[in-house]
Design a protein around this motif. Structure first.
Motif, PDB file in Angstrom:
ATOM      1  N   ILE A  62       0.836  -1.015  -0.016  1.00 61.93           N
ATOM      2  CA  ILE A  62      -0.062   0.063  -0.106  1.00 61.93           C
ATOM      3  C   ILE A  62       0.743   1.277  -0.093  1.00 61.93           C
ATOM      4  CG2 ILE A  62      -1.657   1.230   1.266  1.00 61.93           C
ATOM      5  CD1 ILE A  62      -2.764  -1.369   2.111  1.00 61.93           C
ATOM      6  N   ALA A  63       2.101   1.211   0.860  1.00 60.45           N
ATOM      7  CA  ALA A  63       2.900   2.510   1.035  1.00 60.45           C
ATOM      8  C   ALA A  63       3.638   2.617  -0.695  1.00 60.45           C
ATOM      9  CB  ALA A  63       3.887   2.217   1.855  1.00 60.45           C
ATOM     10  N   GLY A  64       4.206   1.371  -0.894  1.00 64.62           N
ATOM     11  CA  GLY A  64       4.598   1.528  -2.234  1.00 64.62           C
ATOM     12  C   GLY A  64       3.684   2.044  -3.297  1.00 64.62           C
ATOM     13  N   PHE A  65       2.408   1.786  -3.505  1.00 63.05           N
ATOM     14  CA  PHE A  65       1.553   2.127  -4.511  1.00 63.05           C
ATOM     15  C   PHE A  65       1.307   3.604  -4.232  1.00 63.05           C
ATOM     16  CE2 PHE A  65      -2.298   3.077  -6.458  1.00 63.05           C
ATOM     17  CZ  PHE A  65      -2.369   2.216  -7.763  1.00 63.05           C
ATOM     18  N   SER A  66       1.046   4.055  -2.883  1.00 59.02           N
ATOM     19  CA  SER A  66       0.937   5.479  -2.754  1.00 59.02           C
ATOM     20  C   SER A  66       2.120   6.434  -3.417  1.00 59.02           C
ATOM     21  CB  SER A  66       0.876   5.903  -1.269  1.00 59.02           C
ATOM     22  OG  SER A  66       0.719   7.290  -0.905  1.00 59.02           O
ATOM     23  N   LYS A  67       3.390   6.115  -3.130  1.00 60.87           N
ATOM     24  CA  LYS A  67       4.358   6.662  -3.705  1.00 60.87           C
ATOM     25  C   LYS A  67       4.345   6.708  -5.337  1.00 60.87           C
ATOM     26  CE  LYS A  67       7.451   5.571   0.185  1.00 60.87           C
ATOM     27  NZ  LYS A  67       8.464   4.871   0.483  1.00 60.87           N
ATOM     28  N   LEU A  68       4.112   5.461  -5.763  1.00 61.32           N
ATOM     29  CA  LEU A  68       3.787   5.619  -7.369  1.00 61.32           C
ATOM     30  C   LEU A  68       2.842   6.563  -8.073  1.00 61.32           C
ATOM     31  CD1 LEU A  68       4.050   1.429  -7.908  1.00 61.32           C
ATOM     32  CD2 LEU A  68       5.630   3.315  -8.910  1.00 61.32           C
ATOM     33  N   ALA A  69       1.717   6.420  -7.143  1.00 61.29           N
ATOM     34  CA  ALA A  69       0.515   7.343  -7.670  1.00 61.29           C
ATOM     35  C   ALA A  69       0.987   8.744  -7.449  1.00 61.29           C
ATOM     36  CB  ALA A  69      -0.675   7.264  -6.917  1.00 61.29           C
ATOM     37  N   GLU A  70       1.737   9.263  -6.295  1.00 69.93           N
ATOM     38  CA  GLU A  70       1.944  10.477  -6.127  1.00 69.93           C
ATOM     39  C   GLU A  70       2.983  10.980  -7.422  1.00 69.93           C
ATOM     40  OE1 GLU A  70       4.156  13.470  -2.700  1.00 69.93           O
ATOM     41  OE2 GLU A  70       4.154  11.212  -2.717  1.00 69.93           O
ATOM     42  N   ALA A  71       4.168   9.888  -7.744  1.00 71.11           N
ATOM     43  CA  ALA A  71       5.055  10.424  -8.794  1.00 71.11           C
ATOM     44  C   ALA A  71       4.311  10.365  -9.924  1.00 71.11           C
ATOM     45  CB  ALA A  71       6.119   9.199  -8.774  1.00 71.11           C
ATOM     46  N   SER A  72       3.253   9.660 -10.304  1.00 75.61           N
ATOM     47  CA  SER A  72       2.516   9.696 -11.633  1.00 75.61           C
ATOM     48  C   SER A  72       1.512  10.869 -11.838  1.00 75.61           C
ATOM     49  CB  SER A  72       1.892   8.526 -11.721  1.00 75.61           C
ATOM     50  OG  SER A  72       0.714   8.367 -10.950  1.00 75.61           O
ATOM     51  N   GLY A  73       1.279  11.481 -10.607  1.00 70.93           N
ATOM     52  CA  GLY A  73       0.611  12.620 -10.817  1.00 70.93           C
ATOM     53  C   GLY A  73      -0.885  12.411 -10.557  1.00 70.93           C
ATOM     54  N   LEU A  74      -1.139  11.468 -10.027  1.00 68.25           N
ATOM     55  CA  LEU A  74      -2.664  10.901  -9.686  1.00 68.25           C
ATOM     56  C   LEU A  74      -2.958  11.074  -8.398  1.00 68.25           C
ATOM     57  CD1 LEU A  74      -2.922   7.517 -12.068  1.00 68.25           C
ATOM     58  CD2 LEU A  74      -4.103   9.903 -12.310  1.00 68.25           C
ATOM     59  N   ASP A  75      -3.971  11.505  -7.972  1.00 69.08           N
ATOM     60  CA  ASP A  75      -4.616  11.509  -6.448  1.00 69.08           C
ATOM     61  C   ASP A  75      -5.216  10.205  -6.135  1.00 69.08           C
ATOM     62  OD1 ASP A  75      -5.478  12.403  -4.058  1.00 69.08           O
ATOM     63  OD2 ASP A  75      -7.605  13.439  -4.911  1.00 69.08           O
ATOM     64  N   LEU A  76      -4.574   9.679  -5.057  1.00 67.55           N
ATOM     65  CA  LEU A  76      -4.926   8.310  -4.394  1.00 67.55           C
ATOM     66  C   LEU A  76      -5.911   8.790  -3.416  1.00 67.55           C
ATOM     67  CD1 LEU A  76      -5.059   5.411  -4.150  1.00 67.55           C
ATOM     68  CD2 LEU A  76      -2.951   5.693  -2.978  1.00 67.55           C
ATOM     69  N   TRP A  77      -7.182   8.502  -3.619  1.00 68.65           N
ATOM     70  CA  TRP A  77      -8.036   9.269  -2.367  1.00 68.65           C
ATOM     71  C   TRP A  77      -8.918   8.187  -1.781  1.00 68.65           C
ATOM     72  CZ3 TRP A  77     -13.482   8.221  -3.297  1.00 68.65           C
ATOM     73  CH2 TRP A  77     -13.796   7.650  -4.729  1.00 68.65           C
ATOM     74  N   ARG A  78      -8.761   6.738  -2.082  1.00 67.11           N
ATOM     75  CA  ARG A  78      -9.282   5.925  -1.013  1.00 67.11           C
ATOM     76  C   ARG A  78      -8.497   4.481  -1.299  1.00 67.11           C
ATOM     77  NH1 ARG A  78     -13.591   5.410   2.106  1.00 67.11           N
ATOM     78  NH2 ARG A  78     -14.424   7.500   1.556  1.00 67.11           N
ATOM     79  N   VAL A  79      -8.783   3.637  -0.637  1.00 69.88           N
ATOM     80  CA  VAL A  79      -7.998   2.321  -0.667  1.00 69.88           C
ATOM     81  C   VAL A  79      -8.868   1.420   0.199  1.00 69.88           C
ATOM     82  CG1 VAL A  79      -5.906   0.732  -0.202  1.00 69.88           C
ATOM     83  CG2 VAL A  79      -5.742   3.302  -0.696  1.00 69.88           C
ATOM     84  N   SER A  80      -9.288   0.242  -0.325  1.00 70.62           N
ATOM     85  CA  SER A  80      -9.869  -0.754   0.408  1.00 70.62           C
ATOM     86  C   SER A  80      -9.377  -2.316   0.308  1.00 70.62           C
ATOM     87  CB  SER A  80     -11.469  -0.942   0.334  1.00 70.62           C
ATOM     88  OG  SER A  80     -11.875  -1.239  -1.136  1.00 70.62           O
ATOM     89  N   CYS A  81      -9.663  -3.189   1.101  1.00 76.37           N
ATOM     90  CA  CYS A  81      -9.178  -4.470   1.020  1.00 76.37           C
ATOM     91  C   CYS A  81     -10.252  -5.451   0.434  1.00 76.37           C
ATOM     92  CB  CYS A  81      -8.447  -5.041   2.141  1.00 76.37           C
ATOM     93  SG  CYS A  81      -6.700  -4.913   2.176  1.00 76.37           S
ATOM     94  N   ASP A  82     -10.287  -6.173  -0.639  1.00 80.18           N
ATOM     95  CA  ASP A  82     -11.062  -7.131  -1.431  1.00 80.18           C
ATOM     96  C   ASP A  82     -10.693  -8.427  -1.548  1.00 80.18           C
ATOM     97  OD1 ASP A  82      -9.512  -6.855  -3.241  1.00 80.18           O
ATOM     98  OD2 ASP A  82     -11.027  -6.324  -4.877  1.00 80.18           O
ATOM     99  N   SER A  83      -9.863  -9.137  -0.320  1.00 83.16           N
ATOM    100  CA  SER A  83      -9.326 -10.380  -0.579  1.00 83.16           C
ATOM    101  C   SER A  83     -10.224 -11.423  -0.560  1.00 83.16           C
ATOM    102  CB  SER A  83      -8.129 -10.674   0.367  1.00 83.16           C
ATOM    103  OG  SER A  83      -8.559 -10.511   1.598  1.00 83.16           O
ATOM    104  N   TYR A  84     -10.066 -12.629  -0.709  1.00 84.10           N
ATOM    105  CA  TYR A  84     -11.022 -13.840  -0.722  1.00 84.10           C
ATOM    106  C   TYR A  84     -10.324 -15.002   0.019  1.00 84.10           C
ATOM    107  CZ  TYR A  84     -13.507 -11.020  -3.923  1.00 84.10           C
ATOM    108  OH  TYR A  84     -14.285  -9.934  -4.514  1.00 84.10           O
ATOM    109  N   ALA A  85     -11.248 -15.985   0.234  1.00 82.67           N
ATOM    110  CA  ALA A  85     -10.761 -17.226   0.821  1.00 82.67           C
ATOM    111  C   ALA A  85      -9.410 -17.941   0.004  1.00 82.67           C
ATOM    112  CB  ALA A  85     -11.748 -18.468   1.047  1.00 82.67           C
ATOM    113  N   PHE A  86      -9.509 -17.661  -1.443  1.00 83.20           N
ATOM    114  CA  PHE A  86      -8.538 -17.895  -2.405  1.00 83.20           C
ATOM    115  C   PHE A  86      -6.920 -17.771  -1.846  1.00 83.20           C
ATOM    116  CE2 PHE A  86      -5.891 -16.767  -6.101  1.00 83.20           C
ATOM    117  CZ  PHE A  86      -5.580 -18.148  -6.546  1.00 83.20           C
ATOM    118  N   GLN A  87      -6.906 -16.703  -1.101  1.00 83.93           N
ATOM    119  CA  GLN A  87      -5.430 -16.531  -0.418  1.00 83.93           C
ATOM    120  C   GLN A  87      -4.959 -17.724   0.190  1.00 83.93           C
ATOM    121  OE1 GLN A  87      -5.345 -13.071   2.467  1.00 83.93           O
ATOM    122  NE2 GLN A  87      -7.449 -13.128   2.042  1.00 83.93           N
TER     123      GLN A  87
END
Length: 315
Positions: free
Chosen positions: A216-241
């Motif tokens: 999550i921290a790594g994606f946040s840095k990528l979004a900032e570097a690309s000029g996109l506003d990351l405004w919400r994050v949620s988890c959506d994992s399943y039993a598959f993991q």
């Protein structure tokens, strides 16, 4: 070292974990990834449905998106809400919006959206056999680098981790979005409980197809570097993991594991319950990242009606 275990070839591939943010990246990917997607790769499977089932799914989808009907309410109670309702409501997508699905496979999701009234849909996938066009729906054999146009909403459902340069991918998404346009990227996340528990046997590592898995921290840095506003994050994992990783730990390929039952219904229910708990604590192994392309005056983000945490609470 991680083994290729979807097909069960057990070829070894080395991944590097970033010491700063915990993101994962393959060190030497195969020169030709085509053979690893050939044959029965899940995103290209066809799904044939009767007219009646499509009508029922339409009623369910419309109800989940806000159109009341007794039939739709009953179907949502019986089948559950379709996943796409959360994504569309959270991003504020409208039926007339131009929507691009990156890594669309056979286009199943876009056909679901078309079934509930979305009429300006495009999907791209570099591993498609050929282009397909119909009224309101185009499926193109392309990748982000060669795509053009301007879109209100861009989605990448478990395709971001297959791209060789995540920063370039986000830059292309920004280029293709209209000012104020929204993007949704769903992908596995490093640093999750499943990654910490299973390590190289974590099913979402999926060597060598997954080239980059952000934290999550790594994606946040990528979004900032690309000029996109990351405004919400949620988890959506399943039993598959859990059940997928247990298969790999036992040396059983995913294809073999899908052909017979290795887990009791009770075990699967326990895995599902655990996944829900981990999602609530933001420790699931898959996340939804909601982004926006800035404009001079960006309207306030739509209220999320579903369980999710503002980014400020995750950092």
């Amino acid at each position: 070292m991680a083994r290729e275990m979807m097909r069960g070839t057990k070829l070894l591939f080395e991944y590097l974990e970033c010491a700063a943010c915990g993101s994962l990246q393959i060190i030497r990917p195969p020169e030709d990834l085509g053979p690893f997607y050939a044959g029965s790769y899940y995103s290209f499977r066809k799904k044939h449905e009767s007219t009646l089932r499509r009508l029922l799914k339409r009623e369910r989808g419309l109800y989940a998106l806000g159109t009341f009907s007794v039939a739709g309410a009953a179907l949502c109670w019986f089948w559950g809400r379709p996943e796409f309702a959360e994504w569309l409501l959270t991003s504020g997508a409208k039926p007339t919006d131009s929507i691009l699905d990156v890594g669309c496979g056979s286009g199943l999701l876009l056909k679901e959206l078309q079934n509930v009234g979305f009429s300006n849909l495009t999907g791209i996938d570099p591993f498609m056999a050929t282009d397909i066009s119909a009224a309101g729906l185009r499926l193109l054999r392309r990748d982000l680098r060669t795509m053009d146009g301007a879109y209100d909403v861009i989605m990448a459902h478990h395709s971001f981790e297959h791209m060789p340069s995540p920063l370039t991918a986000l830059a292309d998404i920004r280029r293709l979005l209209k000012p104020g346009g929204k993007a949704l990227i769903r992908c596995p996340i490093a640093g999750s409980r499943a990654w910490r528990e299973y390590g190289a046997d974590w099913v979402q590592l999926d060597a060598p197809r997954h080239l980059f898995i952000p934290s999550i921290a790594g994606f946040s840095k990528l979004a900032e570097a690309s000029g996109l506003d990351l405004w919400r994050v949620s988890c959506d994992s399943y039993a598959f993991q859990f059940w997928g990783s247990e298969l790999y730990r036992r040396g059983i390929s995913l294809e073999q594991g899908r052909q017979r039952s290795y887990f009791s219904k009770r075990a699967i229910r326990q895995y599902e319950k655990r996944a829900r708990i981990l999602n609530q604590s933001m420790e699931g192994d898959s996340a939804c990242f909601y982004l926006r392309k800035p404009e001079d005056e960006v309207a306030k983000a739509p209220e999320n009606r579903f369980a999710a945490k503002p980014l400020a609470q995750l950092m």
